[in-house]
Design an enzyme around this catalytic site. Structure first.
Site, short mmCIF file in Angstrom:
data_model
loop_
_atom_site.label_atom_id
_atom_site.label_comp_id
_atom_site.label_asym_id
_atom_site.label_seq_id
_atom_site.Cartn_x
_atom_site.Cartn_y
_atom_site.Cartn_z
N HIS A 31 0.83 -1.20 0.00
CA HIS A 31 0.00 0.00 0.00
C HIS A 31 0.86 1.25 0.00
O HIS A 31 0.88 2.01 0.96
CB HIS A 31 -0.97 -0.02 1.20
CG HIS A 31 -2.13 -0.92 0.98
ND1 HIS A 31 -2.90 -1.43 1.99
CD2 HIS A 31 -2.66 -1.42 -0.17
CE1 HIS A 31 -3.86 -2.18 1.48
NE2 HIS A 31 -3.72 -2.21 0.17
N GLU A 45 -6.25 -7.22 3.76
CA GLU A 45 -5.80 -8.35 4.59
C GLU A 45 -6.98 -9.00 5.32
O GLU A 45 -7.11 -10.22 5.36
CB GLU A 45 -4.78 -7.85 5.61
CG GLU A 45 -4.34 -8.94 6.55
CD GLU A 45 -3.90 -8.37 7.89
OE1 GLU A 45 -3.00 -7.53 7.91
OE2 GLU A 45 -4.49 -8.76 8.91
#
Ligand code: SF4
Length: 282
Positions: free
Chosen positions: A40, A124
């Site tokens: 990210h 996640e």
């Protein structure tokens, strides 16, 4: 102006490992597809894409014979689809994320409803839930109503949450649901790598007047790092990179601290440092 850096910041071993695997693969082939951004951090993703690692958002978009699963992992459905499509899987799932997936899956098999302290829409978390056949849920509010069949619940955490926050959540959850609970397991799946960066930010806050937290705005651990820094009471700014620094923030400030999320490369921190030095000299 004095510039101080946290004693621990930047790439964690899981991100370093994922980026290394992608770079190794790029030495063998000109182009590879990653299912979602490898980390990210937009600058890291841009640099890797210039080297040939293209981000695809679905397996239908893959037009090579291999696909890379990112450090955040993937759910069972995605693994099955990769298999069915005959694609070669390059799995960079962080071992800590993998362990959380396996723990959650085992707990469901033992008959527990899994409750993850985390953001429902975080990659996640979605991918951990993707192994649980609908027997898992992610919440942030411990008072939120959740299904508790047979009074059996296992509490886990998104890896990037701080241990203290997870334990506070667990305590409040137990209190809110005490009448329904029969059998509870609490498994600490928070990541020590992120926790140590949060603690380093708190130490940094004791020495500076202002903190710059460098990293992607889409990075949960960087956002949390900025929250931890701000909670110390020191003025804190979360910046994607050096282009977002405002001169007015640092004017007249004696000591500026820099820290960075687990998906932020050293080069981004160096650029921030250079920009601050230029402000100081001009
Ligand atoms: S922050 Fe922790 S869990 Fe996430 S990729 Fe890094 S080492 Fe793995």
């Amino acid at each position: 102006m004095e510039i101080l850096k946290a004693d621990l910041f930047g790439f964690c071993f899981g991100v370093r490992r994922a980026v290394d695997i992608v770079e190794e693969k790029l030495e063998e082939s000109e182009k590879i597809d990653t299912l979602g951004p490898i980390v990210h951090n937009p600058n890291v993703v841009r640099d890797l894409s210039e080297e040939g690692a293209e981000v695809v958002n679905s397996l239908d978009e893959v037009n090579t014979d291999s696909v890379i699963i990112t450090a955040h992992g993937a759910g069972r459905g995605v693994h099955k689809e990769i298999d069915q499509k005959g694609l070669n899987l390059i799995d960079t799932t962080c071992p800590i994320v993998k362990a959380a997936q396996e723990t959650a899956e085992d707990l469901v098999q033992e008959g527990y409803q899994v409750v993850i302290y985390g953001e429902n829409d975080h990659t996640e978390v979605r991918n951990i839930l993707g192994w649980l056949d609908g027997k898992g849920i992610a919440i942030l509010d411990p008072a939120e109503e959740v299904p508790i069949p047979d009074g059996r619940v296992a509490l886990l955490s998104q890896t990037t949450k701080g241990k203290k926050y997870f334990f506070d959540f667990a305590a409040d959850f137990l209190q809110a649901n005490r009448d329904q609970l029969e059998d509870v397991k609490i498994v600490d799946t928070t990541c020590g790598e992120t926790r140590r960066r949060y603690e380093a930010a708190e130490r940094l806050a004791e020495q500076v007047d202002l903190i710059l937290v460098v990293g992607g705005k889409n990075s949960a651990n960087t956002r949390k790092l900025a929250e931890v820094a701000a909670n110390t009471g020191i003025e804190t700014h979360h910046i994607k990179d050096e282009t977002e620094i405002k001169r007015s923030w640092v004017e007249g400030v004696e000591k500026v601290g820099i820290t960075a999320g687990a998906s932020t490369p050293q080069s981004a921190v160096s650029s921030v440092e250079e920009t601050l030095k230029k402000f100081h000299q001009s």
